[in-house]
Design a protein around this motif. Structure first.
Motif, PDB file in Angstrom:
ATOM      1  N   TYR A  65       0.818  -1.022  -0.056  1.00 12.08           N
ATOM      2  CA  TYR A  65      -0.516   0.333   0.107  1.00 12.08           C
ATOM      3  C   TYR A  65       1.156   1.446   0.117  1.00 12.08           C
ATOM      4  O   TYR A  65       0.661   2.190   0.042  1.00 12.08           O
ATOM      5  CB  TYR A  65      -0.876  -0.078   1.260  1.00 12.08           C
ATOM      6  N   ALA A 110      -7.429   3.786   1.909  1.00  6.94           N
ATOM      7  CA  ALA A 110      -7.354   2.301   1.860  1.00  6.94           C
ATOM      8  C   ALA A 110      -7.035   1.113   2.756  1.00  6.94           C
ATOM      9  O   ALA A 110      -7.564   0.235   2.689  1.00  6.94           O
ATOM     10  CB  ALA A 110      -5.514   2.507   1.416  1.00  6.94           C
ATOM     11  N   PHE A 114      -7.360  -2.645   3.415  1.00  3.54           N
ATOM     12  CA  PHE A 114      -7.004  -3.665   3.846  1.00  3.54           C
ATOM     13  C   PHE A 114      -6.951  -3.767   5.449  1.00  3.54           C
ATOM     14  O   PHE A 114      -6.459  -5.200   4.762  1.00  3.54           O
ATOM     15  CB  PHE A 114      -5.533  -2.035   4.453  1.00  3.54           C
ATOM     16  N   ALA A 192      -6.646   5.717  -2.310  1.00  3.26           N
ATOM     17  CA  ALA A 192      -6.432   4.724  -1.916  1.00  3.26           C
ATOM     18  C   ALA A 192      -4.770   3.934  -3.250  1.00  3.26           C
ATOM     19  O   ALA A 192      -5.174   4.888  -3.881  1.00  3.26           O
ATOM     20  CB  ALA A 192      -7.031   3.251  -1.843  1.00  3.26           C
TER      21      ALA A 192
END
Length: 230
Positions: A65, A110, A114, A192
């Motif tokens: 990420y 995000a 996640f 994201a």
């Protein structure tokens, strides 16, 4: 000689003591997620191998990420034998392994994906998110400034109530506003990051709503005012 040694002032220079308070809400700036990776095996090596593999999977996922995951920290690690319940001998039945990981995210778009993907990994537990402001957030300064403005306004109203005016500020005492516990969070820096490999076909991302953070500040202020008109 001035009246500074006289804490209660004089009839010609009365003192006025007030407290200013501020309670402001802000969007959170960061979110922490706790990740617990576990493994169980009949022998120590098997448990360690599984734990190492699952720990690596979590770290690889988080690093995929990019800057959205601002920090990764490994906390406690343990490998514990489980003794058989019967018999007098200390016979080991299995080994339990555990690793604690903390992820700090600054992109809340995000965050939902996640946490979902991390929770979908084998023998992995997710706790959180815990929302907060950064220690250096300007929100803390804004709350302190608001508390001072409120103290000045309150003192001015008290002085006007007895036909006087504020003449000078004598003391401004901080009551520890910088230690107030935050309760809110700020928005993430953007969208994201691209999905990490293998994201397609996984569990749908959680829709997480950031929790507003409350910053509380207090200040004591003492002023000298003109003689009141009683």
């Amino acid at each position: 000689m001035t009246d500074t040694a006289q804490p209660y002032g004089t009839p010609d220079h009365p003192r006025l003591a007030v407290r200013g308070e501020a309670r402001l809400q802000f969007d959170p700036e960061i979110a922490r997620v706790g990740i617990t990776v576990t493994a169980r095996g009949k022998d120590r090596r098997a448990a360690l191998d599984d734990l190492t593999r699952r720990n690596s999977a979590v770290l690889e996922l988080a690093r995929g990420y990019g800057e959205a995951v601002e920090k990764l920290e490994t906390g406690a690690f343990s490998i514990t034998p489980e003794l058989a319940q019967r018999g007098r001998d200390e016979k080991i039945r299995a080994y339990h392994g555990r690793v604690l990981i903390t992820a700090l995210l600054n992109d809340f778009t995000a965050l939902g994906e996640f946490t979902t993907r991390a929770g979908d990994l084998d023998m992995t537990r997710i706790d959180g998110p815990w929302w907060s402001l950064r220690p250096e957030s300007p929100a803390h300064g804004e709350a302190r400034r608001q508390a001072v403005r409120e103290a000045v306004q309150r003192a001015r109203e008290y002085a006007e109530a007895v036909g006087a005016q504020l003449a000078a500020l004598v003391e401004l005492a901080d009551l520890g506003a910088e230690n107030a516990a935050p309760v809110a969070f700020a928005r993430g820096y953007g969208g994201a990051p691209p999905p990490a490999p293998g994201a397609a076909g996984g569990a749908p991302a959680l829709d997480l709503e950031p929790q507003a953070q409350t910053v509380y500040a207090q200040v004591n202020a003492r002023f000298i005012m003109t003689p009141p008109k009683l």
